[in-house]
Scaffold this motif. Sequence first.
Motif, PDB file in Angstrom:
ATOM      1  N   GLU A   1      48.664  42.473  -9.299  1.00 22.29           N
ATOM      2  CA  GLU A   1      47.755  41.799  -8.367  1.00 22.29           C
ATOM      3  C   GLU A   1      48.489  41.095  -7.234  1.00 22.29           C
ATOM      4  O   GLU A   1      47.917  40.882  -6.170  1.00 22.29           O
ATOM      5  CB  GLU A   1      46.851  40.814  -9.102  1.00 22.29           C
ATOM      6  N   ASP A   2      49.755  40.727  -7.454  1.00 22.68           N
ATOM      7  CA  ASP A   2      50.520  40.071  -6.391  1.00 22.68           C
ATOM      8  C   ASP A   2      51.427  41.053  -5.644  1.00 22.68           C
ATOM      9  O   ASP A   2      52.227  40.665  -4.816  1.00 22.68           O
ATOM     10  CB  ASP A   2      51.356  38.927  -6.961  1.00 22.68           C
ATOM     11  N   GLU A   3      51.269  42.328  -5.930  1.00 16.64           N
ATOM     12  CA  GLU A   3      52.123  43.351  -5.327  1.00 16.64           C
ATOM     13  C   GLU A   3      51.594  43.822  -3.980  1.00 16.64           C
ATOM     14  O   GLU A   3      52.366  44.224  -3.106  1.00 16.64           O
ATOM     15  CB  GLU A   3      52.231  44.538  -6.298  1.00 16.64           C
TER      16      GLU A   3
ATOM     17  N   ASP B   1      48.961  42.988  -0.737  1.00 15.42           N
ATOM     18  CA  ASP B   1      48.212  41.951  -0.030  1.00 15.42           C
ATOM     19  C   ASP B   1      46.717  42.256  -0.071  1.00 15.42           C
ATOM     20  O   ASP B   1      46.273  43.302   0.388  1.00 15.42           O
ATOM     21  CB  ASP B   1      48.690  41.874   1.421  1.00 15.42           C
TER      22      ASP B   1
ATOM     23  N   ARG C   1      44.627  40.664  -5.068  1.00 19.53           N
ATOM     24  CA  ARG C   1      44.226  39.519  -5.883  1.00 19.53           C
ATOM     25  C   ARG C   1      42.778  39.116  -5.578  1.00 19.53           C
ATOM     26  O   ARG C   1      42.027  38.724  -6.484  1.00 19.53           O
ATOM     27  CB  ARG C   1      45.177  38.340  -5.645  1.00 19.53           C
TER      28      ARG C   1
END
Length: 427
Positions: free
Chosen positions: A61-63, A65, A68
């Motif tokens: 999810e933080d990979e 933009d 998330r």
Amino acid sequence: MRGPRHPQCTPAHQAGALLLVAVTFLLTRLLSAPPPPPPFPTPGPRLSAAADHLRVYVYAEDEVDGLRALLRGRDGAVSAATCLKGQWGTQVKIHQLLLRSRYRTLDKDEANLFFVPSYVKCVRMTGGLTDKEINQTYVKVLSQMPYFRRSGGRDHIFVFPSGAGAHLFRSWATFLNRSIILTPEGDRTDKRGISAFNTWKDIIIPGNVDDSMVKPDARAVQPIPLTKRKYLANFLGRAQGKVGRLKLVELAKQYPDKLESPELKLSGPDKLGRIDYFKHLRNAKFCLAPRGESSWTLRFYESFFVECVPVLLSDEVELPFQNVIDYTEISIKWPASKIGPELFQYLESIPEERIEEMIARGREVRCMWVYALDTEPCSAMTAIMWELQRKVRRFHQSTETFWLHNRSIVNRDLVEFRQWRTPVPLP
């Protein structure tokens, strides 16, 4: 001059000839007869042999933009636990189970499929994103994925767990028209009458049955014998102004001893709880599953866990894992246009022995509605992975990818794939 002598045809010779004719006839009939039906298959054994090459990369999810926001909402306030509840919990379960899958890889270059997690149905219902924000965020996310661009999305997987299907992403027809979509819905269309489901690339998945009902050794409500069931059939659902459902409500008033259709209240002191709901569901031989807002209904899957034969009253419904399951063995599909007394007459004509056979078959297949690890010999995830491995391609191409003599993949500007910069252009 005498001719050659022929041996006499004695009674023993005649008996032997007759026996030979009889044996030949029986062997011919035996060999030409259709083989007996095989035991009810599950995809587990075939998957373990066929999917050794399957590798799925799960985006973090933080990979990327924007990803998330598709999972937690614009403010990050929507929790996975919230989205796990209800019939749309498959959006969370599939994600969590893929993170623990034996087919998961952390190496994008090793992967032949890519999973894009999103709880967008839940995020939308909880006010985490508007329809416009969902559309904008999806486009932003996809533009950050070079591997999506490389294949035109053909090797990327998305889950849309509700009747709306991929229409939750308004621009799906532009951006996801080649991607693999996991959805319980096969016919839902937008206002232009365009279905987002394509039987040749997408996969129908089971709905999310309440966890308390799928544990074989600790089921919250147990089935009861057919002889102790009060009703021939039941319909446990809201009318929603739909023709088929309204007919069933009226029929329940005309035939109260045959069809149970209580008014379901979703709030207040008379709200029907989950345990009471399943106790009602188990009290009939047949569970009627008419079309609602869309063609699929969770009641179809729930009925197997109280051992009630499901009767589909939804003409356009699509069912999961049709390469493995013969639904004539475990369910009935009746034309929605013929909902009426003749339906009851038909159901009453079915021998109890046949009902018991269908219930027994249903016991064998219902494990495929349970979202458990793909290491299980029979589970929804095992079946999904079996379907996914059939979609793996050795080579990836799109209208925006090209290749050279040295096997390098390039874009229109002849820039090698590893040098592509985000955001990549989308269709």
